[in-house]
Motif scaffolding. Structure first.
Motif, short mmCIF file in Angstrom:
data_model
loop_
_atom_site.label_atom_id
_atom_site.label_comp_id
_atom_site.label_asym_id
_atom_site.label_seq_id
_atom_site.Cartn_x
_atom_site.Cartn_y
_atom_site.Cartn_z
N ARG A 27 0.80 -1.23 0.00
CA ARG A 27 0.00 0.00 0.00
C ARG A 27 0.83 1.28 0.00
NH1 ARG A 27 -5.55 -0.77 -0.61
NH2 ARG A 27 -5.81 1.19 0.54
N GLY A 28 2.14 1.20 0.22
CA GLY A 28 2.94 2.41 0.32
C GLY A 28 2.86 3.02 1.71
N GLY A 29 3.45 4.21 1.87
CA GLY A 29 3.46 4.85 3.19
C GLY A 29 3.00 6.28 3.19
N PRO A 30 1.87 6.60 2.56
CA PRO A 30 1.43 8.01 2.54
C PRO A 30 1.04 8.54 3.91
CG PRO A 30 -0.29 6.58 1.67
CD PRO A 30 0.92 5.74 1.84
N GLY A 31 0.55 7.69 4.79
CA GLY A 31 0.15 8.16 6.11
C GLY A 31 1.33 8.65 6.92
N TRP A 32 2.42 7.90 6.92
CA TRP A 32 3.61 8.30 7.67
C TRP A 32 4.24 9.55 7.07
CZ3 TRP A 32 4.75 6.77 12.34
CH2 TRP A 32 6.03 7.01 12.86
N ALA A 33 4.21 9.65 5.75
CA ALA A 33 4.79 10.82 5.08
C ALA A 33 4.03 12.10 5.43
CB ALA A 33 4.80 10.61 3.57
N ALA A 34 2.75 11.97 5.75
CA ALA A 34 1.95 13.16 6.05
C ALA A 34 2.11 13.63 7.49
CB ALA A 34 0.47 12.85 5.79
N GLY A 84 3.96 15.05 10.95
CA GLY A 84 5.05 15.92 11.35
C GLY A 84 6.02 15.20 12.26
N ALA A 85 7.12 15.85 12.58
CA ALA A 85 8.16 15.24 13.41
C ALA A 85 7.63 14.92 14.81
CB ALA A 85 9.37 16.16 13.49
N GLU A 86 6.86 15.82 15.40
CA GLU A 86 6.34 15.58 16.74
C GLU A 86 5.36 14.41 16.76
OE1 GLU A 86 4.68 19.19 18.15
OE2 GLU A 86 6.62 20.23 18.34
N GLU A 87 4.52 14.35 15.74
CA GLU A 87 3.56 13.24 15.67
C GLU A 87 4.27 11.91 15.51
OE1 GLU A 87 1.47 14.74 12.35
OE2 GLU A 87 -0.07 15.77 13.55
N GLY A 135 -5.50 -1.97 28.11
CA GLY A 135 -6.14 -0.65 28.02
C GLY A 135 -5.33 0.33 27.19
N GLY A 136 -3.99 0.15 27.19
CA GLY A 136 -3.16 1.01 26.36
C GLY A 136 -3.44 0.84 24.88
N VAL A 137 -3.88 -0.36 24.49
CA VAL A 137 -4.25 -0.60 23.10
C VAL A 137 -5.70 -0.23 22.87
CG1 VAL A 137 -4.47 -2.36 21.29
CG2 VAL A 137 -2.52 -2.41 22.86
N TRP A 138 -6.57 -0.63 23.80
CA TRP A 138 -8.01 -0.46 23.62
C TRP A 138 -8.43 1.01 23.70
CZ3 TRP A 138 -11.28 -5.13 25.11
CH2 TRP A 138 -12.57 -4.99 24.60
N VAL A 139 -7.87 1.71 24.69
CA VAL A 139 -8.28 3.10 24.93
C VAL A 139 -7.16 4.08 24.64
CG1 VAL A 139 -9.22 4.68 26.65
CG2 VAL A 139 -9.89 2.27 26.69
N GLY A 140 -5.93 3.67 24.95
CA GLY A 140 -4.81 4.61 24.84
C GLY A 140 -4.59 5.15 23.46
N TYR A 141 -4.67 4.30 22.45
CA TYR A 141 -4.41 4.78 21.09
C TYR A 141 -5.48 5.76 20.61
CZ TYR A 141 -3.69 4.91 16.08
OH TYR A 141 -3.51 5.34 14.79
N PRO A 142 -6.78 5.48 20.77
CA PRO A 142 -7.76 6.49 20.36
C PRO A 142 -7.58 7.83 21.07
CG PRO A 142 -8.83 4.37 20.66
CD PRO A 142 -7.43 4.22 21.17
N LEU A 143 -7.22 7.80 22.36
CA LEU A 143 -6.99 9.06 23.07
C LEU A 143 -5.77 9.79 22.52
CD1 LEU A 143 -7.69 7.98 26.77
CD2 LEU A 143 -9.17 9.29 25.24
N LEU A 144 -4.71 9.04 22.22
CA LEU A 144 -3.51 9.65 21.66
C LEU A 144 -3.80 10.24 20.29
CD1 LEU A 144 -0.46 10.17 21.82
CD2 LEU A 144 -0.11 7.91 20.79
N ALA A 145 -4.55 9.50 19.48
CA ALA A 145 -4.90 9.99 18.14
C ALA A 145 -5.74 11.27 18.23
CB ALA A 145 -5.65 8.91 17.37
N GLY A 146 -6.67 11.30 19.17
CA GLY A 146 -7.49 12.49 19.33
C GLY A 146 -6.68 13.70 19.74
N ALA A 147 -5.61 13.48 20.50
CA ALA A 147 -4.77 14.59 20.93
C ALA A 147 -3.79 15.03 19.85
CB ALA A 147 -4.00 14.21 22.20
N LEU A 148 -3.35 14.12 19.01
CA LEU A 148 -2.32 14.44 18.01
C LEU A 148 -2.87 15.02 16.73
CD1 LEU A 148 0.17 11.41 18.23
CD2 LEU A 148 0.52 13.75 19.05
#
Length: 244
Positions: A79-86, A88-91, A129-142
């Protein structure tokens, strides 16, 4: 020669000579000594092979890291890597730190489940919980919110890809986890599902061009939560099968 004499002759290692001839003549006419002789003539059973012990931590880590790298690499090749290319450094830094830390802790937890009475440094529930809840919370913040005119088109595609990656990763790790002592199958399955889900989530993070918070938190996050639940159910079914 009598039965006691035969027993003494056998204790001496059945030496040849006059005593041996006398013992054989007695055995030929004594039913009890014949039964004893037949038992001694049978080959000894082979000793049971010792069950292999649990793998060392480095081996478990290599298995998890190798499987994760292969799964994500295959997804990128297709599929390529367009998501990672988009990103930023902090993300990128935040996502990499989250994935590496949680993957390392899950690997230790997985390794501990392979040891009798292994003490978990962190309760597995927190790691799940870090997988179930942590990632959606991190994504919402980033990530930023989707524009009002934006539409959702790739949700089910992302979920199917993420679950495929998670299934392949979890299947390989489940096979590796069958070495040595097996206990706490439900937790073991849930932890393996969490590892597979985390790998699936990171694969989507790399290949998916839609980097809006709503899409990432919901559809990518579902990959992790479904994988954890599926792993726990698989572990429970394995426990029921072993108990029957």
């Amino acid at each position: 020669m009598n039965c006691d004499g035969v027993n003494e002759w056998l204790s001496d290692g059945a030496p040849h000579g006059a005593a041996g001839e006398a013992a054989r003549e007695h055995i030929a006419g004594c039913r009890q000594c014949q039964e004893l002789w037949e038992i001694l003539a049978q080959p000894l059973p082979e000793p049971e092979k010792a069950r292999p012990g649990p793998p060392p931590l480095w081996e478990a880590g290599a298995g998890v890291a190798g499987t994760a790298a292969a799964a994500i690499g295959l997804a990128i090749a297709i599929r390529g890597g367009p998501g990672w290319a988009a990103l930023g450094a902090e993300e990128r830094l935040a996502l990499s730190a989250y994935a590496l830390l949680l993957l390392g802790l899950l690997t230790v937890s997985l390794w501990r489940f392979r040891r009798p009475a292994g003490i978990q440094p962190i309760a597995p529930g927190w790691l799940l919980g870090g997988v179930w809840v942590g990632y959606p919370l991190l994504a919402g913040a980033l990530f930023s919110s989707r524009p009002v005119e934006g539409i959702e088109e790739n949700g089910w595609i992302c979920l199917s890809i993420g679950l495929s990656v998670a299934l392949g990763t979890g299947g390989v790790l489940w096979g590796l986890a069958q070495r040595g002592f097996r206990a706490e199958r439900v937790w073991l399955g849930a932890v393996i599902g969490a590892v597979g889900g985390l790998v699936g989530v990171m694969a989507l993070q790399v290949i998916c061009p839609d980097q809006h918070a709503e899409h990432v938190a919901v559809w990518h996050g579902l990959t992790g939560s479904v994988s954890v639940a599926a792993g726990a159910v698989t572990g429970w079914l394995a426990w029921r099968r072993a108990a029957c």
